[in-house]
Motif scaffolding. Structure first.
Motif, PDB file in Angstrom:
ATOM      1  N   PRO A 245      -0.331   4.298   3.065  1.00 51.74           N
ATOM      2  CA  PRO A 245       0.646   3.910   4.096  1.00 51.74           C
ATOM      3  C   PRO A 245       1.458   5.089   4.638  1.00 51.74           C
ATOM      4  N   GLN A 246       1.610   6.151   3.850  1.00 55.33           N
ATOM      5  CA  GLN A 246       2.406   7.300   4.298  1.00 55.33           C
ATOM      6  C   GLN A 246       1.618   8.223   5.224  1.00 55.33           C
ATOM      7  N   THR A 247       0.344   8.452   4.890  1.00 57.20           N
ATOM      8  CA  THR A 247      -0.450   9.392   5.689  1.00 57.20           C
ATOM      9  C   THR A 247      -1.390   8.696   6.663  1.00 57.20           C
ATOM     10  N   GLY A 248      -1.677   7.425   6.389  1.00 53.27           N
ATOM     11  CA  GLY A 248      -2.622   6.689   7.230  1.00 53.27           C
ATOM     12  C   GLY A 248      -4.072   7.019   6.920  1.00 53.27           C
ATOM     13  N   GLN A 249      -4.319   7.879   5.916  1.00 48.19           N
ATOM     14  CA  GLN A 249      -5.678   8.258   5.554  1.00 48.19           C
ATOM     15  C   GLN A 249      -6.347   7.157   4.745  1.00 48.19           C
ATOM     16  N   THR A 250      -7.649   7.024   4.966  1.00 47.01           N
ATOM     17  CA  THR A 250      -8.443   6.042   4.235  1.00 47.01           C
ATOM     18  C   THR A 250      -9.228   6.742   3.144  1.00 47.01           C
ATOM     19  N   THR A 251      -9.156   6.202   1.943  1.00 51.98           N
ATOM     20  CA  THR A 251      -9.935   6.724   0.817  1.00 51.98           C
ATOM     21  C   THR A 251     -10.702   5.561   0.195  1.00 51.98           C
ATOM     22  N   TYR A 252     -11.686   5.902  -0.645  1.00 54.91           N
ATOM     23  CA  TYR A 252     -12.479   4.885  -1.320  1.00 54.91           C
ATOM     24  C   TYR A 252     -12.328   5.050  -2.828  1.00 54.91           C
ATOM     25  N   THR A 253     -12.191   3.947  -3.521  1.00 57.59           N
ATOM     26  CA  THR A 253     -12.070   3.975  -4.976  1.00 57.59           C
ATOM     27  C   THR A 253     -13.438   3.745  -5.598  1.00 57.59           C
ATOM     28  N   LYS A 254     -13.588   4.120  -6.859  1.00 58.55           N
ATOM     29  CA  LYS A 254     -14.858   3.920  -7.580  1.00 58.55           C
ATOM     30  C   LYS A 254     -14.935   2.512  -8.192  1.00 58.55           C
ATOM     31  N   ASP A 255     -13.790   1.953  -8.490  1.00 54.47           N
ATOM     32  CA  ASP A 255     -13.766   0.571  -8.965  1.00 54.47           C
ATOM     33  C   ASP A 255     -12.509  -0.103  -8.433  1.00 54.47           C
ATOM     34  N   VAL A 256     -12.605  -1.410  -8.300  1.00 58.23           N
ATOM     35  CA  VAL A 256     -11.504  -2.163  -7.722  1.00 58.23           C
ATOM     36  C   VAL A 256     -11.412  -3.521  -8.415  1.00 58.23           C
ATOM     37  N   THR A 257     -10.186  -3.985  -8.601  1.00 59.83           N
ATOM     38  CA  THR A 257      -9.983  -5.337  -9.105  1.00 59.83           C
ATOM     39  C   THR A 257      -9.955  -6.266  -7.902  1.00 59.83           C
ATOM     40  N   LEU A 258     -10.935  -7.120  -7.824  1.00 60.42           N
ATOM     41  CA  LEU A 258     -11.022  -8.092  -6.738  1.00 60.42           C
ATOM     42  C   LEU A 258     -10.260  -9.334  -7.174  1.00 60.42           C
ATOM     43  N   GLN A 259      -9.288  -9.732  -6.382  1.00 61.58           N
ATOM     44  CA  GLN A 259      -8.477 -10.897  -6.706  1.00 61.58           C
ATOM     45  C   GLN A 259      -8.799 -12.024  -5.733  1.00 61.58           C
ATOM     46  N   VAL A 260      -9.055 -13.185  -6.285  1.00 61.33           N
ATOM     47  CA  VAL A 260      -9.269 -14.395  -5.494  1.00 61.33           C
ATOM     48  C   VAL A 260      -8.077 -15.290  -5.785  1.00 61.33           C
ATOM     49  N   ALA A 261      -7.418 -15.778  -4.736  1.00 58.13           N
ATOM     50  CA  ALA A 261      -6.213 -16.589  -4.936  1.00 58.13           C
ATOM     51  C   ALA A 261      -6.308 -17.892  -4.151  1.00 58.13           C
ATOM     52  N   GLU A 262      -6.092 -19.008  -4.852  1.00 57.17           N
ATOM     53  CA  GLU A 262      -5.984 -20.313  -4.186  1.00 57.17           C
ATOM     54  C   GLU A 262      -4.580 -20.397  -3.612  1.00 57.17           C
ATOM     55  N   ILE A 263      -4.484 -20.878  -2.373  1.00 53.79           N
ATOM     56  CA  ILE A 263      -3.206 -20.967  -1.684  1.00 53.79           C
ATOM     57  C   ILE A 263      -2.695 -22.402  -1.738  1.00 53.79           C
ATOM     58  N   GLY A 264      -1.437 -22.553  -2.124  1.00 50.55           N
ATOM     59  CA  GLY A 264      -0.834 -23.877  -2.216  1.00 50.55           C
ATOM     60  C   GLY A 264      -0.243 -24.345  -0.896  1.00 50.55           C
ATOM     61  N   LYS A 265       0.375 -25.487  -0.921  1.00 49.36           N
ATOM     62  CA  LYS A 265       0.959 -26.082   0.287  1.00 49.36           C
ATOM     63  C   LYS A 265       2.081 -25.236   0.870  1.00 49.36           C
ATOM     64  N   SER A 266       2.804 -24.520   0.018  1.00 49.47           N
ATOM     65  CA  SER A 266       3.907 -23.695   0.527  1.00 49.47           C
ATOM     66  C   SER A 266       3.465 -22.255   0.788  1.00 49.47           C
ATOM     67  N   GLU A 267       2.152 -22.057   0.955  1.00 46.95           N
ATOM     68  CA  GLU A 267       1.567 -20.752   1.298  1.00 46.95           C
ATOM     69  C   GLU A 267       1.621 -19.724   0.167  1.00 46.95           C
ATOM     70  N   GLY A 268       2.021 -20.137  -1.023  1.00 51.66           N
ATOM     71  CA  GLY A 268       2.009 -19.231  -2.170  1.00 51.66           C
ATOM     72  C   GLY A 268       0.799 -19.511  -3.041  1.00 51.66           C
TER      73      GLY A 268
END
Length: 167
Positions: free
Chosen positions: A131-154
């Motif tokens: 966010p500070q430099t605007g540069q894009t980098t790629y990671t070697k591993d990532v934690t993929l998060q899947v989230a169910e959204i409730g009625k109040s958008e949380g």
């Protein structure tokens, strides 16, 4: 005398049948609703997971404290991804009814999906923007998060998977 034995035997069988039915009903009422699953497929490899411990609100929105703890969690079931591959994420139909999102190294979806599965480019999931430099980098591993959204958008439930990039 024989008539007395026969009626006593029928009563015992009836009592045993009533007892068995009662025990069966008590056993069924003790069962909990099964946990919803999320699945990640890459090529011919698939991993499936139940909600991450501490990240299942059982249909109710997670508290802010629980969401903060769930977002920082790492790990989950692992799957290897080659550059350029498609990563398919699937959820149970009940989760799809509520809506769900995917978060990789950064936000991946602009709004919740009501479909049971979505496909993503692996490169998008491993991409991080500073966010500070605007540069894009790629990671070697990532934690993929899947989230169910409730009625109040949380989020009400979250699943975690580890994607490992293969060169």
């Amino acid at each position: 005398m024989t008539a007395a034995l026969i009626s006593w035997g029928k009563g015992r069988r009836a009592a045993a049948a009533i007892g068995a039915v009662s025990l069966g009903l008590v056993t069924l009422s003790a069962c909990e609703k099964p946990t919803a699953l999320a699945t990640v497929t890459v090529g011919s490899s698939t991993v499936t997971a139940e909600a991450t411990p501490g990240c299942d609100g059982h249909g109710k929105d997670l508290s802010r404290k629980a969401v903060a703890a769930c977002i920082t969690k790492k790990g989950g079931k692992s799957i290897t991804v080659h550059p350029g591959e498609k990563v398919r994420v699937g959820v149970d139909p009940e989760v799809a009814k509520s809506g769900w999102i995917v978060i990789g190294a950064g936000p991946v979806m602009r709004e919740p999906s009501k479909q049971t599965y979505r496909s993503f480019d692996a490169d998008t999931l491993f991409m991080q923007q500073n966010p500070q430099t605007g540069q894009t980098t790629y990671t070697k591993d990532v934690t993929l998060q899947v989230a169910e959204i409730g009625k109040s958008e949380g989020p009400t439930t979250m699943w975690h998977f580890t994607l490992k990039q293969k060169d």
